[in-house]
Write a protein that holds these residues in place. Sequence first.
Motif, PDB file in Angstrom:
ATOM      1  N   GLN A 199      -6.479  -0.881  -1.876  1.00  0.00           N
ATOM      2  CA  GLN A 199      -6.126   0.351  -2.483  1.00  0.00           C
ATOM      3  C   GLN A 199      -6.046   0.384  -3.828  1.00  0.00           C
ATOM      4  O   GLN A 199      -5.381  -0.469  -4.829  1.00  0.00           O
ATOM      5  CB  GLN A 199      -4.556   0.716  -1.950  1.00  0.00           C
ATOM      6  CG  GLN A 199      -4.263   2.436  -2.112  1.00  0.00           C
ATOM      7  CD  GLN A 199      -2.927   2.657  -1.503  1.00  0.00           C
ATOM      8  OE1 GLN A 199      -1.961   1.981  -1.810  1.00  0.00           O
ATOM      9  NE2 GLN A 199      -2.883   3.665  -1.011  1.00  0.00           N
ATOM     10  N   SER A 236      -6.384   4.416   1.885  1.00  0.00           N
ATOM     11  CA  SER A 236      -6.852   3.000   1.255  1.00  0.00           C
ATOM     12  C   SER A 236      -8.334   3.425   0.594  1.00  0.00           C
ATOM     13  O   SER A 236      -8.690   4.672   0.729  1.00  0.00           O
ATOM     14  CB  SER A 236      -7.478   2.246   2.530  1.00  0.00           C
ATOM     15  OG  SER A 236      -6.284   1.788   3.247  1.00  0.00           O
ATOM     16  N   ARG A 293       0.758  -1.064  -0.002  1.00  0.00           N
ATOM     17  CA  ARG A 293       0.004   0.056  -0.076  1.00  0.00           C
ATOM     18  C   ARG A 293       1.007   1.208  -0.225  1.00  0.00           C
ATOM     19  O   ARG A 293       1.792   1.218   0.833  1.00  0.00           O
ATOM     20  CB  ARG A 293      -0.903   0.048   1.255  1.00  0.00           C
ATOM     21  CG  ARG A 293      -1.795   1.250   1.350  1.00  0.00           C
ATOM     22  CD  ARG A 293      -2.617   0.933   2.301  1.00  0.00           C
ATOM     23  NE  ARG A 293      -2.243   1.106   3.632  1.00  0.00           N
ATOM     24  CZ  ARG A 293      -1.933   2.184   4.456  1.00  0.00           C
ATOM     25  NH1 ARG A 293      -2.251   3.331   3.957  1.00  0.00           N
ATOM     26  NH2 ARG A 293      -1.318   1.999   5.608  1.00  0.00           N
TER      27      ARG A 293
END
Length: 885
Positions: A849, A23, A2
Amino acid sequence: MRIEKLIIKDFRSHRLTKVSFTSGINLIVGQNGSGKSSLLDALLVGLYWPSKPKDLKKEDILRVDGQSTEITVFFEKDGISYQLHRNITRGVAFAKYHDGSSWKHATETSQKAVRDWMEKLVPYDVFLNAIYIRQGEIDAILESDESREKVVRQVLGLDKYENAYKNLLEVRKEIEQRIKSIEDYLKSTENLDELIGEMEKELSGALREINELSPQIPKLERELERVEKKLGELDELEKSLNSLRLEIKEREGNRKRLETRVEGLEKRIAEGEERLHELEEKVREFNELREKAELYLRLSNFRKRYTDEKARNEKLAENYRAQIEAIDERLAELSELEKRLGELEKEKKELERKLRRLEKDAKAYEDARSISSQLEGLKKRLKLSREEIGDLAKEIEDARKRKEEIQRELEEINEERGGLKNRVKERNRAIMELKKAKGKCPVCGRKLTEKHRKEIIEKYQAELKEVSLSLKELDERERKLRGELVRIEKVLKRERELIAAKELLDQISGLEERLKEYDLEKLGKRAEEYERVKGELNRLEGELESARTELEKVKALEKKRTLTEGKLRSVEEKLRKLDDELREMGFSGMEELDEKLAGLEPTYRRYLELKGAESELQRERKNLERLRTELEGVKRELDEENRTLKRLTEALAEKERLYSREEHERTREAFTSLREELAGKRARLEALERKRDETMENLGKLREEKERRREKARELDELRKARERVQELREKVRRYKAMLKEGALARVGDIASEIFEELTEEKYSGVTVKAEENRIRLGVLYNGREYGLGFLSGGERIALGLAFRLALSLYLAGEISLLILDEPTPYLDDERRRRLVDIMQRYLRKIPQVIVVSHDEELKDAADRVIRVSLENGVSVVKEVELGV
């Protein structure tokens, strides 16, 4: 994986940009050229430099006027936070991880070490193919079945199974080569026991011969030693005799040379004594001539100095007189020039007054010419006439009206198509209910008979056919309207051209009005007169400046004249002193001096001839003394040589009495024979010993080879078993790859069908995906039939490509936690872009994400976070946008 934050400095159009990601769906939006896609390129470079796509060049990275490109990426993977920093310009890099309390280095601080570390964490191919969908990848999916298969293979990671399948083939080939090598080796060593037996026989014979030969060699060595000693004594006596004979011969030669030297020295001494007498006479004559020679030399030097100095000073005097005369002439000219200066000043003032009267008209003429030049430039830029501008304005206005009409018609078509599709769904549903119904008709409520069921179904099917024809007609109408819309858009794009042409036309009219205010013919003549007067004034000012400069030289010339007169008087004084010196020496003139020198010259020449006699006399005396000393030494040396020669002759006679040549030859022949016999037996013994050692060594090797042969036989059995196991594993990999590909494509096809149906308003009932050798075929289902990509319109093709590529990533949603989309909406129409918003909200939220880059503002409705990029004064500026704004 991420992405948390990206910081870039001096990268393309970004001076200093900081972007945070969350996110969910992160949307980066902005106009084309604003620098939004550069953020994704910076992310790719920051993670994997120097690995990069081919279209990303190093020389395009550094921002214009930037100092150095720096990129820092903060990201999280498997619960651990990482920080990766690169300075591309300076070649510096580091990677760190957070252990819960502080940042610590993860690897060495170099570009390559950081790249290798990142490759282990998330391989570059995985990131580029599974995570990051770049611009143009949709085109690759639509380009051909082969390029589509390549994209699928990369995204799904099928390459690793293909590589494993190929590598196992190489392993099998390597095993087969080793099997062949061992089989060849075993065949070539079949007669190993026979060779060992033959070598053992050879070893036994060699040992027997060595035992027989060994005792003979010591006896021969002792006999050879005795004969060698006697031969040495005779050799030494012969050598001594030869040395004495040679020395006697050399001594006799020395005696003869010494006798010859004595004779030569005695002759040279006699000649030297005679030469000494002659030199003594010359020295006496030289001393008598010395006084007259010195007088000649003194008078000759004076004459040379007198002549040189007089000529030089007379030339200087003549030069100084010429300079004074030239200065006088120049002073007279400058006096006339001073009178002319006043006249020039008056002329200058008159020209200046005339120039001021003409200056205003000359400036007006320049302004008129500037306006005329601007007018010509604007006319060249104007590509359309007034009539063409009017026609284009009318054409654009008509196109704008027609565009509105087409849009209304398209909306009506969509509404009508929606009604027809609802009708199709209702009729299909009714047909299904009729087929299942029993007893009572679900349509009219009457008792349901087979005839009634058949009649209603046939009626509804006929109605469906009519609806299908109506839908086709609507599609054809829409296709024609959209084709017309494309042509209209081309016309509307010319509006900027129209505005620019009108602005040019207004400027041209304004300049033409201004130009009417000027009388160009009259102003031109006045401007010509102005330039002529200006040129005359410039010439006059130059002449005045030159005259003033010349008049400033008067004082310098007068000072120079005074100095030159002083120099002339000094030179004339030197000439008078030279004549006084000549008279003091007793001569009234140069003629008397020359007569005196002519009378002394023969004496001076004889004096010069005798000048070296005295030094030559001294050398001759020393030479005679040296010769006499050398003669005495040679005579002593000759006496010593005679005594030595007598002693050597007596010694030679004594040794010749003791030596016998016949005995010497017999002893040498005996020594040679014994030495050859001994050498032969030694050589034979050495050869036998070498043969013994080599045979024993070879026997050892053959016994080792025998053991090795048994090991190779065992290895051959193992390799044959391994070959079977590798072939079985290769077949398993091939079957597993086929199963994985088939299963993955089936699931990808299902996901792509759902997305494509939504993008096309359920016009198509599905997508077909078929895998063949090195290619993947895509198709669509329409009215129960399968069609190829050629059946689709341009917009539908793009929608299918997007649906298929999204399906590939969504298939991997359980394995990947990040998806990056770069410009997913090019070529999609308004309706399909709106539907993409729904698809993003429904499908892409399955991925933790998502980062999307687009110029399409409508995608904001699907985003959890919006980042806007704009270009201000050539620099990209990034700002977060509040949702709903």
